[in-house]
Motif scaffolding. Structure first.
Motif, short mmCIF file in Angstrom:
data_model
loop_
_atom_site.label_atom_id
_atom_site.label_comp_id
_atom_site.label_asym_id
_atom_site.label_seq_id
_atom_site.Cartn_x
_atom_site.Cartn_y
_atom_site.Cartn_z
N LEU A 9 -19.38 34.51 7.17
CA LEU A 9 -20.75 34.14 6.88
C LEU A 9 -21.48 33.84 8.19
O LEU A 9 -21.00 33.04 9.00
CB LEU A 9 -20.79 32.91 5.98
CG LEU A 9 -22.17 32.47 5.50
CD1 LEU A 9 -22.69 33.42 4.43
CD2 LEU A 9 -22.12 31.05 4.96
N VAL A 10 -22.64 34.46 8.39
CA VAL A 10 -23.42 34.27 9.61
C VAL A 10 -24.81 33.76 9.22
O VAL A 10 -25.56 34.45 8.52
CB VAL A 10 -23.56 35.58 10.41
CG1 VAL A 10 -24.39 35.33 11.67
CG2 VAL A 10 -22.19 36.12 10.78
N THR A 11 -25.14 32.55 9.64
CA THR A 11 -26.51 32.08 9.47
C THR A 11 -27.31 32.52 10.69
O THR A 11 -26.78 32.60 11.80
CB THR A 11 -26.57 30.55 9.33
OG1 THR A 11 -26.37 29.94 10.62
CG2 THR A 11 -25.53 30.03 8.36
N GLY A 12 -28.59 32.81 10.49
CA GLY A 12 -29.38 33.29 11.62
C GLY A 12 -28.99 34.69 12.05
O GLY A 12 -29.21 35.07 13.20
N GLY A 13 -28.42 35.45 11.14
CA GLY A 13 -27.91 36.78 11.49
C GLY A 13 -28.98 37.81 11.79
O GLY A 13 -28.67 38.87 12.32
N THR A 14 -30.25 37.51 11.47
CA THR A 14 -31.32 38.45 11.76
C THR A 14 -32.12 38.05 13.00
O THR A 14 -33.08 38.73 13.35
CB THR A 14 -32.29 38.55 10.56
OG1 THR A 14 -32.85 37.25 10.30
CG2 THR A 14 -31.57 39.05 9.33
N GLY A 15 -31.73 36.96 13.67
CA GLY A 15 -32.45 36.49 14.85
C GLY A 15 -32.00 37.18 16.12
O GLY A 15 -31.21 38.14 16.10
N THR A 16 -32.50 36.68 17.25
CA THR A 16 -32.18 37.27 18.55
C THR A 16 -30.69 37.32 18.78
O THR A 16 -30.13 38.37 19.14
CB THR A 16 -32.85 36.45 19.67
OG1 THR A 16 -34.27 36.51 19.51
CG2 THR A 16 -32.47 37.01 21.04
N LEU A 17 -30.02 36.21 18.58
CA LEU A 17 -28.58 36.15 18.80
C LEU A 17 -27.82 36.90 17.71
O LEU A 17 -26.88 37.65 17.98
CB LEU A 17 -28.14 34.69 18.86
CG LEU A 17 -26.72 34.39 19.31
CD1 LEU A 17 -26.44 35.00 20.68
CD2 LEU A 17 -26.49 32.88 19.35
N GLY A 18 -28.22 36.68 16.46
CA GLY A 18 -27.53 37.32 15.34
C GLY A 18 -27.56 38.83 15.40
O GLY A 18 -26.61 39.50 15.00
N VAL A 169 -29.58 32.41 30.35
CA VAL A 169 -28.41 33.24 30.11
C VAL A 169 -28.80 34.38 29.20
O VAL A 169 -29.71 34.27 28.37
CB VAL A 169 -27.26 32.40 29.50
CG1 VAL A 169 -27.63 31.89 28.12
CG2 VAL A 169 -25.96 33.17 29.47
N ASP A 170 -28.09 35.48 29.31
CA ASP A 170 -28.37 36.64 28.49
C ASP A 170 -27.81 36.45 27.08
O ASP A 170 -26.64 36.08 26.91
CB ASP A 170 -27.77 37.89 29.13
CG ASP A 170 -28.27 39.15 28.48
OD1 ASP A 170 -29.40 39.56 28.78
OD2 ASP A 170 -27.54 39.72 27.65
N SER A 171 -28.63 36.71 26.08
CA SER A 171 -28.21 36.48 24.70
C SER A 171 -27.04 37.39 24.30
O SER A 171 -26.22 37.01 23.46
CB SER A 171 -29.38 36.69 23.74
OG SER A 171 -29.95 37.98 23.90
N ARG A 172 -26.94 38.56 24.92
CA ARG A 172 -25.82 39.45 24.59
C ARG A 172 -24.49 38.89 25.09
O ARG A 172 -23.45 39.06 24.44
CB ARG A 172 -26.08 40.85 25.17
CG ARG A 172 -27.17 41.61 24.42
CD ARG A 172 -27.50 42.92 25.07
NE ARG A 172 -28.22 42.72 26.32
CZ ARG A 172 -28.77 43.72 27.03
NH1 ARG A 172 -28.68 44.96 26.60
NH2 ARG A 172 -29.41 43.47 28.15
N GLU A 173 -24.54 38.22 26.21
CA GLU A 173 -23.32 37.59 26.73
C GLU A 173 -22.91 36.40 25.87
O GLU A 173 -21.72 36.17 25.63
CB GLU A 173 -23.52 37.18 28.18
CG GLU A 173 -23.70 38.38 29.11
CD GLU A 173 -24.01 38.00 30.55
OE1 GLU A 173 -23.55 38.72 31.45
OE2 GLU A 173 -24.72 36.99 30.77
N VAL A 174 -23.90 35.66 25.38
CA VAL A 174 -23.60 34.55 24.46
C VAL A 174 -23.02 35.11 23.17
O VAL A 174 -22.05 34.57 22.62
CB VAL A 174 -24.86 33.73 24.18
CG1 VAL A 174 -24.57 32.62 23.17
CG2 VAL A 174 -25.41 33.12 25.46
N ALA A 175 -23.58 36.19 22.67
CA ALA A 175 -23.09 36.80 21.43
C ALA A 175 -21.64 37.23 21.57
O ALA A 175 -20.81 37.01 20.68
CB ALA A 175 -23.96 37.99 21.05
#
Length: 258
Positions: A9-18, A169-175
């Motif tokens: 389950l992913v909350t915020g899955g449609t946001g920048t990070l999600g 920080v880059d959001s892709r690296e956080v992801a």
């Protein structure tokens, strides 16, 4: 690779990070159930499911957690994150969730500002839940700094409070880090993740203006009060024992603006 039958389950899955996290989870063989405020039509990927849930009220959360072992909590906003997390944690406890992964922000426990205090309260909901958990504190994303710079650049003279420093920080690296943590065992509070460079706010704004081909005079200001002192002291930074990404603000701007 074994494909799990229970969805993550992913909350915020449609946001920048999600939007970066979900494809990585699918590539790892995970089925994904995304919480969304509004119902959505089925997508081309049969391994992705959307469920309408209001985390601030808790409406729809109980059925959304049915059959879920792992929750990745990315959803956040300008207010109410502690209440939303409380509702999620309560339902996850009742559903028997075995791993709760939570994204927070560097400075949650040091910055005397309302939004940071709300993030700390959300952290406590997770750490005191009784559910095995993993938590990553990250610096501000490049995307957020870009939005801030774009708004500031609309002014004829850009006010720049002195002493404000950021380590975007880059959001892709956080992801990528979050997916790694989600696929692993509960690990508690892991090292912070920040960008490779510390910038003054003026440097960030000037970098954006240059990339966008604009010129604006910058007006130095002094931020008063506890918030100003905390920023000048670098309480929003993580300069020791933190993991650092590789993608700089300049590289991000070259891709998105230049």
């Amino acid at each position: 690779m074994t494909i799990l039958t229970t969805p993550t389950l992913v909350t915020g899955g449609t946001g920048t990070l999600g939007s970066h996290v979900v494809p990585l989870l699918r590539a790892a063989g995970r089925e994904v159930r995304i919480l969304s405020r509004h119902s959505r039509e089925s997508v081309a990927d049969p391994g992705v499911e959307y469920v309408a849930v209001d985390l601030l009220t808790g409406e729809g959360i109980e059925p959304a957690l049915a059959g879920v072992d792992t929750v990745l909590h990315l959803a956040g906003g300008n207010r109410g994150d502690d209440r939303a997390t409380r509702n999620l944690v309560r339902a996850a406890t009742n559903a028997g969730v075995r791993h709760l992964v939570h994204i927070s922000v560097i400075g949650a426990d040091t910055m005397p500002i309302g939004w940071f205090r709300t993030q700390l309260a959300a952290e406590r909901e997770v750490t005191e839940s009784g559910i095995p958990w993993t938590m990553l504190r990250a610096a501000q994303f490049h995307d957020l700094v870009l939005t801030m710079a774009e708004k500031m650049a609309k002014l004829p003279v850009v006010p720049v409070p002195g002493g404000l420093q950021f380590q975007p920080v880059d959001s892709r690296e956080v992801a990528a880090r979050l997916v790694e943590l989600t696929l692993g065992d509960p690990a508690g509070l892991v090292p912070d993740l920040a960008g490779p460079t510390v910038y003054g706010l003026g440097d960030l704004v000037r970098g954006y203006l240059e990339a966008d081909g604009r010129r604006r005079p910058l007006l130095p200001l002094r931020m008063p009060g506890k918030a100003g002192r905390a920023y000048r002291a670098g309480d929003n930074l993580s300069l020791t024992d933190a993991d650092t990404g590789k993608r700089t603000w300049e590289k991000f701007l070259a891709e998105r603006v230049g």
